[in-house]
Design a protein around this motif. Structure first.
Motif, mmCIF file in Angstrom:
data_model
loop_
_atom_site.group_PDB
_atom_site.id
_atom_site.type_symbol
_atom_site.label_atom_id
_atom_site.label_comp_id
_atom_site.label_asym_id
_atom_site.label_seq_id
_atom_site.Cartn_x
_atom_site.Cartn_y
_atom_site.Cartn_z
ATOM 1 N N ASP A 43 53.695 -13.051 -8.460
ATOM 2 C CA ASP A 43 53.187 -14.385 -8.774
ATOM 3 C C ASP A 43 51.713 -14.371 -9.176
ATOM 4 O OD1 ASP A 43 55.692 -15.342 -8.187
ATOM 5 O OD2 ASP A 43 55.129 -16.160 -6.219
ATOM 6 N N ALA A 44 50.918 -13.527 -8.550
ATOM 7 C CA ALA A 44 49.480 -13.469 -8.835
ATOM 8 C C ALA A 44 49.191 -13.071 -10.283
ATOM 9 C CB ALA A 44 48.787 -12.507 -7.875
ATOM 10 N N HIS A 45 50.181 -12.507 -10.956
ATOM 11 C CA HIS A 45 50.000 -12.074 -12.342
ATOM 12 C C HIS A 45 50.644 -13.028 -13.351
ATOM 13 C CE1 HIS A 45 48.146 -8.365 -11.050
ATOM 14 N NE2 HIS A 45 49.086 -8.270 -10.141
ATOM 15 N N ARG A 46 51.161 -14.142 -12.877
ATOM 16 C CA ARG A 46 51.748 -15.126 -13.797
ATOM 17 C C ARG A 46 50.629 -15.806 -14.589
ATOM 18 N NH1 ARG A 46 56.936 -15.550 -12.797
ATOM 19 N NH2 ARG A 46 57.725 -15.085 -10.729
ATOM 20 N N PRO A 47 50.903 -16.204 -15.822
ATOM 21 C CA PRO A 47 49.884 -16.912 -16.606
ATOM 22 C C PRO A 47 49.423 -18.189 -15.896
ATOM 23 C CG PRO A 47 51.696 -16.208 -18.009
ATOM 24 C CD PRO A 47 52.135 -15.955 -16.591
ATOM 25 N N GLY A 48 48.126 -18.351 -15.832
ATOM 26 C CA GLY A 48 47.551 -19.540 -15.221
ATOM 27 C C GLY A 48 47.551 -19.539 -13.705
ATOM 28 N N PHE A 49 47.894 -18.400 -13.071
ATOM 29 C CA PHE A 49 47.946 -18.365 -11.611
ATOM 30 C C PHE A 49 46.593 -18.696 -11.008
ATOM 31 C CE2 PHE A 49 47.148 -16.464 -7.524
ATOM 32 C CZ PHE A 49 48.259 -16.860 -6.793
ATOM 33 N N ARG A 50 46.637 -19.500 -9.972
ATOM 34 C CA ARG A 50 45.443 -19.732 -9.151
ATOM 35 C C ARG A 50 45.884 -20.130 -7.757
ATOM 36 N NH1 ARG A 50 43.446 -24.057 -13.080
ATOM 37 N NH2 ARG A 50 45.034 -25.642 -12.863
ATOM 38 N N ALA A 51 44.974 -19.947 -6.816
ATOM 39 C CA ALA A 51 45.233 -20.280 -5.425
ATOM 40 C C ALA A 51 43.971 -20.866 -4.821
ATOM 41 C CB ALA A 51 45.653 -19.036 -4.647
ATOM 42 N N VAL A 52 44.183 -21.691 -3.808
ATOM 43 C CA VAL A 52 43.080 -22.267 -3.051
ATOM 44 C C VAL A 52 43.399 -22.047 -1.578
ATOM 45 C CG1 VAL A 52 41.769 -24.348 -2.520
ATOM 46 C CG2 VAL A 52 42.708 -24.023 -4.815
ATOM 47 N N LEU A 53 42.415 -21.538 -0.851
ATOM 48 C CA LEU A 53 42.573 -21.354 0.587
ATOM 49 C C LEU A 53 41.534 -22.183 1.313
ATOM 50 C CD1 LEU A 53 43.008 -17.472 0.928
ATOM 51 C CD2 LEU A 53 44.758 -19.210 0.539
ATOM 52 N N ALA A 54 41.953 -22.781 2.409
ATOM 53 C CA ALA A 54 41.025 -23.465 3.308
ATOM 54 C C ALA A 54 40.849 -22.546 4.508
ATOM 55 C CB ALA A 54 41.590 -24.811 3.747
ATOM 56 N N LEU A 55 39.610 -22.178 4.767
ATOM 57 C CA LEU A 55 39.326 -21.242 5.850
ATOM 58 C C LEU A 55 38.651 -21.951 7.017
ATOM 59 C CD1 LEU A 55 37.920 -18.327 3.652
ATOM 60 C CD2 LEU A 55 40.267 -18.660 4.459
ATOM 61 N N SER A 56 38.997 -21.518 8.214
ATOM 62 C CA SER A 56 38.367 -22.066 9.413
ATOM 63 C C SER A 56 36.953 -21.511 9.531
ATOM 64 C CB SER A 56 39.170 -21.685 10.657
ATOM 65 O OG SER A 56 39.002 -20.297 10.934
ATOM 66 N N GLU A 57 36.219 -22.020 10.478
ATOM 67 C CA GLU A 57 34.856 -21.496 10.690
ATOM 68 C C GLU A 57 34.886 -20.041 11.139
ATOM 69 O OE1 GLU A 57 33.931 -23.127 15.149
ATOM 70 O OE2 GLU A 57 33.763 -24.555 13.500
ATOM 71 N N HIS A 58 36.040 -19.557 11.584
ATOM 72 C CA HIS A 58 36.188 -18.154 11.993
ATOM 73 C C HIS A 58 36.763 -17.288 10.871
ATOM 74 C CE1 HIS A 58 35.257 -19.539 15.983
ATOM 75 N NE2 HIS A 58 36.276 -20.381 15.939
ATOM 76 N N GLY A 59 36.960 -17.896 9.680
ATOM 77 C CA GLY A 59 37.451 -17.152 8.537
ATOM 78 C C GLY A 59 38.961 -17.027 8.455
ATOM 79 N N GLU A 60 39.685 -17.729 9.329
ATOM 80 C CA GLU A 60 41.143 -17.683 9.287
ATOM 81 C C GLU A 60 41.670 -18.731 8.313
ATOM 82 O OE1 GLU A 60 42.056 -18.350 13.374
ATOM 83 O OE2 GLU A 60 41.708 -16.262 13.915
ATOM 84 N N ILE A 61 42.829 -18.483 7.746
ATOM 85 C CA ILE A 61 43.428 -19.402 6.782
ATOM 86 C C ILE A 61 44.049 -20.583 7.521
ATOM 87 C CG2 ILE A 61 45.188 -19.689 4.999
ATOM 88 C CD1 ILE A 61 44.799 -16.682 4.359
ATOM 89 N N ASP A 62 43.521 -21.768 7.275
ATOM 90 C CA ASP A 62 44.079 -22.998 7.840
ATOM 91 C C ASP A 62 45.119 -23.607 6.914
ATOM 92 O OD1 ASP A 62 42.566 -22.925 10.165
ATOM 93 O OD2 ASP A 62 41.051 -24.329 9.422
ATOM 94 N N GLY A 63 44.961 -23.392 5.600
ATOM 95 C CA GLY A 63 45.896 -23.944 4.628
ATOM 96 C C GLY A 63 45.771 -23.223 3.306
ATOM 97 N N PHE A 64 46.766 -23.400 2.458
ATOM 98 C CA PHE A 64 46.795 -22.686 1.185
ATOM 99 C C PHE A 64 47.586 -23.478 0.169
ATOM 100 C CE2 PHE A 64 50.143 -21.310 4.017
ATOM 101 C CZ PHE A 64 51.288 -21.478 3.251
ATOM 102 N N ALA A 65 47.290 -23.220 -1.093
ATOM 103 C CA ALA A 65 48.054 -23.782 -2.209
ATOM 104 C C ALA A 65 48.010 -22.763 -3.334
ATOM 105 C CB ALA A 65 47.456 -25.106 -2.671
ATOM 106 N N THR A 66 49.161 -22.557 -3.971
ATOM 107 C CA THR A 66 49.245 -21.621 -5.087
ATOM 108 C C THR A 66 50.042 -22.250 -6.219
ATOM 109 O OG1 THR A 66 51.304 -20.556 -4.354
ATOM 110 C CG2 THR A 66 49.228 -19.619 -3.527
ATOM 111 N N GLY A 67 49.826 -21.756 -7.424
ATOM 112 C CA GLY A 67 50.602 -22.241 -8.564
ATOM 113 C C GLY A 67 50.238 -21.518 -9.834
#
Length: 177
Positions: free
Chosen positions: A47-71
């Protein structure tokens, strides 16, 4: 919020862990957490190599992933793997071409339980789709994920009517105009 393109693979293991936590909790509790994690991690490589791929991650103050979105951008011909055949059956090939091909597909959106109810899902979705051409974005959701469906409806994503007699267990949403 942290934005990624193919460099998402540098945090693929952490993202796969967050994905598995989200998508093995109700209503997906029937899924095996380890198999879900491994399958998502493998899929992300492609998926990371699909045309137009992007992702957004929300990180906690400790650097852990709280949420994500990809497309990525939906290309022609429209896919037939995963739930895509159901999308075509639900909308018909002509409407798939008109509404979805060339639009940005939100593939995954997830928020860990401890971060829910904070508006994070809405912020992730907005960050992921903010710059899509002509505001054209779409996603699909499982019809049994009632909280998920309610979320998309609450934030004004629109549901194109299904073809008569061709109900499926997925629901298609279009970004608000």
């Amino acid at each position: 919020m942290r934005h990624f393109t193919q460099d998402i693979l540098t945090v693929a293991d952490e993202l796969a862990e967050a994905y598995a936590e989200v998508f093995t909790a109700p209503p997906w509790q029937h899924r095996n957490k380890e198999k879900t994690r491994v399958a998502f991690r493998e899929r992300l490589e492609t998926d990371a190599h699909r045309p137009g791929f992007r992702a957004v991650l929300a990180l906690s103050e400790h650097g852990e992933i709280d949420g994500f979105a990809t497309g990525w951008t939906t290309l022609a011909p429209f896919r037939t793997d995963r739930a895509y055949a159901q999308v075509t059956r639900r909308l018909g090939a002509v409407r798939v071409d008109e509404l979805l091909v060339g639009a940005f597909e939100v593939d995954e959106l997830g928020v860990r339980r401890h971060a829910r109810g904070t508006g994070l899902g809405r912020r992730l979705l907005s960050a992921l789709t903010a710059t899509v051409p002509d505001g054209r974005a779409w996603l699909l959701a499982w019809s049994q994920a009632t909280d998920t469906l309610a979320f998309y409806r609450r934030i004004a994503w629109e549901e194109p009517a299904p073809l008569p007699g061709d109900e499926t267990d997925i629901v298609v949403f279009l970004a608000p105009k």
